[in-house]
Write an enzyme that holds these catalytic residues in place. Structure first.
Site, PDB file in Angstrom:
ATOM      1  N   SER A 266       5.396  24.825 -24.361  1.00 31.63           N
ATOM      2  CA  SER A 266       4.832  24.346 -22.758  1.00 31.63           C
ATOM      3  C   SER A 266       5.965  24.389 -21.983  1.00 31.63           C
ATOM      4  O   SER A 266       6.354  25.628 -21.588  1.00 31.63           O
ATOM      5  CB  SER A 266       4.327  22.933 -23.257  1.00 31.63           C
ATOM      6  OG  SER A 266       3.581  22.455 -21.990  1.00 31.63           O
TER       7      SER A 266
ATOM      8  N   ASP B 135      -6.704  26.022 -25.293  1.00 34.28           N
ATOM      9  CA  ASP B 135      -5.443  25.637 -24.714  1.00 34.28           C
ATOM     10  C   ASP B 135      -5.480  25.478 -23.122  1.00 34.28           C
ATOM     11  O   ASP B 135      -6.419  25.984 -22.725  1.00 34.28           O
ATOM     12  CB  ASP B 135      -4.440  26.904 -24.858  1.00 34.28           C
ATOM     13  CG  ASP B 135      -2.913  26.331 -24.843  1.00 34.28           C
ATOM     14  OD1 ASP B 135      -2.755  25.380 -24.278  1.00 34.28           O
ATOM     15  OD2 ASP B 135      -2.306  26.835 -25.672  1.00 34.28           O
TER      16      ASP B 135
ATOM     17  N   HIS C 136      -3.589  23.143 -27.277  1.00 34.48           N
ATOM     18  CA  HIS C 136      -2.074  23.294 -26.874  1.00 34.48           C
ATOM     19  C   HIS C 136      -1.138  23.225 -27.866  1.00 34.48           C
ATOM     20  O   HIS C 136       0.143  23.397 -27.786  1.00 34.48           O
ATOM     21  CB  HIS C 136      -1.851  22.304 -25.686  1.00 34.48           C
ATOM     22  CG  HIS C 136      -0.922  22.487 -25.018  1.00 34.48           C
ATOM     23  ND1 HIS C 136      -0.570  23.753 -24.079  1.00 34.48           N
ATOM     24  CD2 HIS C 136       0.334  21.668 -24.497  1.00 34.48           C
ATOM     25  CE1 HIS C 136       0.705  23.664 -23.369  1.00 34.48           C
ATOM     26  NE2 HIS C 136       1.105  22.344 -23.521  1.00 34.48           N
TER      27      HIS C 136
END
Length: 300
Positions: free
Chosen positions: A108, A248, A275
């Site tokens: 991320s 995601d 995610h």
């Protein structure tokens, strides 16, 4: 099994906590893991320590302001900028003595940081894994709006009403955001303990997250809101693996520029994940990362 060593790397007048799983100096290229947020902790990406079972050392660390590293709740948004975290990463690599030979995995926000690091072409960087990351915040926000429009109408109304009223700390707003998170952040029920531990830590000290991101994943008003690396991606010249999940919040359109602009980049989408494929499809994700690293001629 593998050895575990923990310590602190002095950084400016602060301290960066780190943990090494495995032998840093056994001749194999170690893997450094950069967590997301900005403002998370290493806990929720702890699964990547599984890779150490194969003999490759894995380093986790808590970025400044988070976890076991120095907290600075008094610092305003101007303090929390990308160059700070790039300098911290360089400092950690030097402290551990691996600046000439390492691979970097960022999840991320950690993947955004990884890309920022890679475009500088550091000599010792041998490969990167960018996991569940956007190439720009504009693309991220567009995808978030699209995914949010797919939530139940009553959830959407709740989010809109509380955002208009500025009551983002209300229980109702938190419950509504959790619907989004359950669909597009982590689809496991219940969430793994290490994931809930990270979110609890962010709730306890949201300084970095609020300064750089904002109150939620889809309400980005912090210092990163205009960030983009798309026009610099062609400068990355190391082997690159991209990871994302089918559900995601880092939707395909936010990952696509990495694939388009980084020569030879590979991209694996995990069909049962959102995610966090590293917890949602843990074994498959670890095998994918290990296989990628083992196939690279630049990686020992």
């Amino acid at each position: 099994m593998y050895s575990i060593t923990e310590g602190y790397a002095p950084f400016q007048q602060y301290q960066t906590w780190y943990r090494v799983c495995g032998d840093l100096h056994n001749g194999r290229t170690p893997l450094v893991v950069a967590h997301g947020g900005p403002g998370c902790t290493h806990d929720y990406v702890d699964a990547f320590r599984d890779i150490a079972r194969g003999g490759r050392a894995v380093i986790h660390y808590d970025q400044l302001g988070n976890g076991r590293s120095t907290h600075l709740p008094e610092q305003g948004p101007d303090f929390w900028r990308v160059p700070l975290f790039l300098a911290e990463l360089d400092n950690l690599l030097a402290h551990l003595g691996i600046s000439r030979n390492y691979a970097l995995l960022g999840q991320s926000w950690g993947g955004m940081l990884t890309a920022e690091h890679a475009v500088l072409r550091p000599e010792g960087l041998k490969a990167i894994i960018i996991a569940n990351s956007p190439a720009s915040m504009a693309l991220w926000l567009q995808a978030a709006a699209r995914l949010r429009a797919g939530l139940p109408p009553e959830v959407q109304r709740c989010l809109q009403e509380h955002e208009a009223a500025g009551t983002l700390n209300s229980d109702a707003y938190r419950q509504a955001t959790q619907v989004f998170y359950q669909r597009h952040v982590c689809r496991l029920t219940p969430w793994p303990e290490e994931v809930t531990r990270t979110f609890a830590a962010m709730d306890a000290d949201p300084t970095v997250y609020h300064a750089m991101n904002g109150p939620t994943e889809f309400h980005v008003i912090g210092t990163m809101k205009d960030w983009s690396i798309i026009d610099r991606l062609a400068q990355i010249q190391v082997p690159t693996l991209l990871i994302s999940g089918r559900y995601d919040e880092a939707a395909p359109e936010v990952v696509q520029p990495f694939k388009d602009q980084i020569a030879g980049a590979e991209w694996v989408i995990f069909e049962q994940s959102s995610h966090m494929p590293h917890v949602e499809e843990r074994d498959a994700c670890m095998r994918t990362v290990e296989s990628f690293l083992d196939r690279q001629p630049t990686v020992l």
